[in-house]
Design an enzyme around this catalytic site. Sequence first.
Site, mmCIF file in Angstrom:
data_model
loop_
_atom_site.group_PDB
_atom_site.id
_atom_site.type_symbol
_atom_site.label_atom_id
_atom_site.label_comp_id
_atom_site.label_asym_id
_atom_site.label_seq_id
_atom_site.Cartn_x
_atom_site.Cartn_y
_atom_site.Cartn_z
ATOM 1 N N LYS A 113 -30.751 39.418 19.111
ATOM 2 C CA LYS A 113 -32.128 38.715 19.061
ATOM 3 C C LYS A 113 -32.818 39.291 17.920
ATOM 4 O O LYS A 113 -33.181 40.585 17.612
ATOM 5 C CB LYS A 113 -33.086 38.494 20.277
ATOM 6 C CG LYS A 113 -32.077 37.897 21.636
ATOM 7 C CD LYS A 113 -31.760 36.561 21.140
ATOM 8 C CE LYS A 113 -31.093 35.810 22.280
ATOM 9 N NZ LYS A 113 -29.477 36.096 22.172
ATOM 10 N N ASP A 114 -33.594 38.280 16.873
ATOM 11 C CA ASP A 114 -34.285 38.600 15.807
ATOM 12 C C ASP A 114 -35.647 39.341 16.216
ATOM 13 O O ASP A 114 -36.227 39.027 17.247
ATOM 14 C CB ASP A 114 -34.696 37.179 15.108
ATOM 15 C CG ASP A 114 -35.065 37.613 13.602
ATOM 16 O OD1 ASP A 114 -35.760 38.531 13.317
ATOM 17 O OD2 ASP A 114 -34.580 36.853 12.817
#
Length: 348
Positions: A83-84
């Site tokens: 996930k960013d």
Amino acid sequence: MEYRVEPSIEPFLTNDIPGIGGQIRATPEDFQVVERPLYLPCGEGEHLYVKITKRGLSTPDLTRIISTTVGVKAHGIGTAGLKDARAVTTQMLSLHFVTPEQLARLKTDERILAIEILGCHRNRLRPGHHAGNTFRLVIRDVAGHAATSVPAVLEQLSKRGVPNYFGPQRQGKDGDNYQIGAALLNDVRRREKMNRNKRIWYLNTYQSFLFNRILARRINLIDRVLAGDWAMKSDNGACFQVEDADQEQPRADRFEISPTGILFGSRASWADGEPGKIEEAVIAEAGTTRDALVAAGKACGFRGERRALRIPLAELEWSLNGSVLTLAFALPPGAYATSVLRELMKTI
């Protein structure tokens, strides 16, 4: 900080509809992602499953914090997806031989917003072990014509599918990871100097580059199956080769199947007919051949696969308040929210 990226070279499915522009990720809260679990822990086993919501923190950074704070080695932490950092994201992790008492050392703060123990399980959580993601995104400062452009774009995406491009983040900050992958194809000595995970990562970026070129060639036929295609079933991901396109097209119209492009490897099936000619043309333009790509897959130990050229846009909701567009939707594993945003904005 405002987040903007340069226009992509990949063509748009909705090229005839003007983009709304705007900016994304003005704050992490403007980009919210919730990972959907493929399964839940069974209640027994040596892996403690937890759900964590984080802000402004990437998955690798989160695992490092957990490793240091809780006292578990990094390889004992399993995740289903990355996930960013420029977002608020929720995902499940597995922690090997960690007790709830040990996990209590990990405290919530401005980056780790919530921690929930889900239970124990026998197996480590591995990449791909999730059922996709749901997104809630905010685009600010959109153009005045958004009231007409947004529903027009979303109608096409809902009906025909979202182009399943690999997102630009896969190619790194400079957008050239694929060039290293291309160089590794024939440079055995350079491959041998890298560990297996690193060389496969770079070769995967080259897979992505070639796939995006194939999809770009077929963008106007994204919802059409052709003779020689390998079509993917939406319900289980199985592929079969299309012999009679007219017979199979109604299934594509119902989104039961979709055409695919190749992610090369030692055993990935190549298309025939017109789809095969497109795949051959793309790799020829890239300066390589089928034999070289298959050989690289064999040498590096990855089989390759087929990837759908389009993905369904599910659970869609949106609202426009002045110059602020709020958008919510769900995507399957391996799909990028940027594929939806770029069709709307025409600037990413």
